[in-house]
Design a protein around this motif. Structure first.
Motif, PDB file in Angstrom:
ATOM      1  N   THR A  42       0.818  -1.225   0.000  1.00 29.85           N
ATOM      2  CA  THR A  42       0.000   0.000   0.000  1.00 29.85           C
ATOM      3  C   THR A  42       0.849   1.272   0.000  1.00 29.85           C
ATOM      4  O   THR A  42       0.302   2.378  -0.087  1.00 29.85           O
ATOM      5  CB  THR A  42      -0.931   0.009   1.227  1.00 29.85           C
ATOM      6  N   SER A  53       0.643   5.661   2.073  1.00 26.87           N
ATOM      7  CA  SER A  53       0.644   5.328   3.493  1.00 26.87           C
ATOM      8  C   SER A  53       1.878   5.839   4.210  1.00 26.87           C
ATOM      9  O   SER A  53       1.835   6.165   5.383  1.00 26.87           O
ATOM     10  CB  SER A  53       0.530   3.810   3.672  1.00 26.87           C
ATOM     11  N   VAL A 104      -3.280   5.247   4.455  1.00 28.15           N
ATOM     12  CA  VAL A 104      -3.520   3.830   4.707  1.00 28.15           C
ATOM     13  C   VAL A 104      -2.946   3.498   6.069  1.00 28.15           C
ATOM     14  O   VAL A 104      -1.750   3.678   6.313  1.00 28.15           O
ATOM     15  CB  VAL A 104      -2.877   2.936   3.624  1.00 28.15           C
TER      16      VAL A 104
END
Length: 503
Positions: free
Chosen positions: A381, A386, A392
């Motif tokens: 991710t 992130s 995320v």
């Protein structure tokens, strides 16, 4: 005067009359395997005591075959057999009571027999029929004398002789059952040996020590050797590069009486080597007394196919990495000299680089022993922000996964992240994805919850990527996924089998 008597003392065995014809009788007789009984001390003692009990010169246990009478045990009788046609016991066995002849010369049935007219000079005879448990006549326990008698046996002598005959019957029945059991065991052993010699694997066993004491026929066919005995003998058939490492593992198994498994190269009869998987289990958990049973299974073809796949995967990873590098180079070249594109190009290059790292990590994890699920999700991710914007967030229990699970895991979460970037929460700057990992006793639950993006709408048709995800979760990871389409975003509940995940 005929001195032929049937005493009213019944024999404790099934009646012989009307039991079977001669062919059936002989078949039962052969089932006893008397040839393997030989000289039996117990029968010898019974016969000797029968003579003493009845004050007779001699005694015998006779068996009546189709053409002759043979003595299974005898006391003071030189002959080992006589013709059936002149056998007293052939008459005795057809009755159910003791047969006593006081003077054979005065009995029309026996007066012409060779035992009576010849050197044996037989005059007195008393016999108890021996009848099998099925009721088949076998022969008799008899006592004999060269002098005729004016009176028969006493009641005590008759009862004793019948009791001894019953002991004879029990002894020969016991021998028959033991003989049958031995034959069945031998037949079972032969079937087992045939099975072991027919299987494609090598099978072996070893006594405590260990000392190898059995190899099936396959061992000789493959290696060209008849047997190995001690651990050091295995150097002859294990590749020199594999022996020491495998010895360490097997020594540990011996010390702990625990199952053993390893892969190494086995030397063939032609001098070549093939990969095998070696397995062994102890007969108990006591290292000092445990016997060992093992197999060697050829996995050479599978091993080489696996190597080719790893080589192909490495080549594919290298090419994909080159493609990402080319894309990054094209982005840099396109934005060169244009200040308005520099910032955008830098962000795009970082995203491409993150995608490249995610792909490389997934392939690397899949080719090794496995890894940590949270770390893999963080890598997969990372291209979607992130690491920078915290769009995320990953939280929950620590869960490890095996090498076989890496690729389907990467496929599932790459598809979720890609769809979110296209249509879901990650398609907007404010959107977030929360991933929660919860480990149970037999499975692990992963909640993928999107928020801050456009309302989630279930697709009218299932795309190729979604079908791949369903197959990966159900077939490879032993789980299922439930997708809930809410106004605030997609909520996917994924349940995976821990057993499958560890593979």
């Amino acid at each position: 005067m005929t001195l032929f008597e049937q005493k009213p003392w019944p024999v404790e065995a099934p009646p012989a009359q009307e039991y079977c014809d001669e062919e059936q009788r002989l078949r039962v007789l052969s089932s006893f395997g008397f040839a393997s009984l030989g000289s039996d001390p117990e029968l010898d003692r019974i016969t000797r005591f029968a003579a003493r009990l009845c004050n007779a010169e001699s005694a015998a246990v006779s068996l009546v075959e189709s053409e002759r009478q043979v003595f299974l045990a005898r006391e003071r009788i030189e002959l080992t057999e006589t013709p059936r046609s002149t056998s007293f016991c052939a008459h005795t066995m057809l009755g159910s009571e003791i047969l006593e002849v006081l003077d054979a010369t005065d009995d029309d049935r026996f007066s012409g027999f060779a035992m009576v007219t010849g050197e044996a000079h037989l005059r007195y005879y008393a016999g108890v029929p021996l009848i099998s448990s099925e009721g088949a006549p076998l022969g008799a326990l008899c006592v004999l004398d060269t002098e005729p008698r004016s009176t028969g046996l006493s009641e005590v002598q008759i009862e004793g002789l019948i009791t001894l005959a019953e002991a004879v019957r029990r002894r020969i029945e016991t021998h028959r059952y033991a003989n049958r059991a031995s034959e069945e065991i031998q037949a079972s052993a032969e079937r087992l040996q045939f099975m072991l010699d027919s299987v494609p694997d090598i099978a072996w066993s070893a006594a405590p020590g260990p000392t190898w004491d059995y190899f099936n026929a396959r061992f000789g066919e493959v290696t060209g050797k008849s047997a190995l005995h001690g651990i050091d003998d295995w150097r002859e058939v294990i590749h020199p590069e594999d022996f020491e490492a495998s010895l360490v593992k097997f020594s540990h198994a011996l010390e702990t009486a625990s199952p053993f498994e390893d892969e190494w190269r086995l030397k063939q009869a032609d001098g070549s080597y093939r990969w095998i998987i070696s397995r062994a289990v102890p007969s108990s958990n006591d290292p000092a007394t445990a016997r060992w049973f093992g197999t060697l299974t050829d996995i050479d073809d599978r091993y080489r196919i696996s190597q080719e796949r790893e080589l192909l995967a490495g080549e594919l990873a290298h090419r994909i990495k080159n493609i990402f590098a080319v894309i990054s180079g094209l982005i840099s070249m396109t934005a060169r000299g244009d200040a308005s594109l520099q910032t955008y190009a830098g962000k795009l290059t970082d995203t491409v680089r993150a995608l490249s790292q995610a792909q490389e990590a997934a392939l690397k994890t899949g080719s090794n022993s496995g890894g940590n699920l949270r770390e893999l999700l963080a890598i997969l991710t990372a291209p979607y922000g992130s690491a920078v914007t915290d769009s995320v967030r990953i939280d929950g229990d620590a869960v490890t996964f095996g090498s076989r699970s890496a690729t389907p895991l990467a496929l599932v979460f790459h598809e979720l992240a890609t769809n979110s970037a296209k249509y879901g929460a990650l398609s907007t700057p404010e959107g977030t994805v929360d991933i929660a990992i919860s480990r149970g006793e037999e499975d692990v639950r992963i909640d993928w919850r999107e928020s801050g993006g456009p309302p989630a709408v279930a697709p009218e048709q299932t795309g190729f990527g979604s079908r791949l995800v369903t197959l990966a979760i159900g077939n490879q990871l032993g789980g299922n996924m439930v997708q809930n389409w809410h106004a605030e975003g997609l909520h996917a509940e994924i349940t995976l089998s821990l057993e499958r995940l560890a593979q």
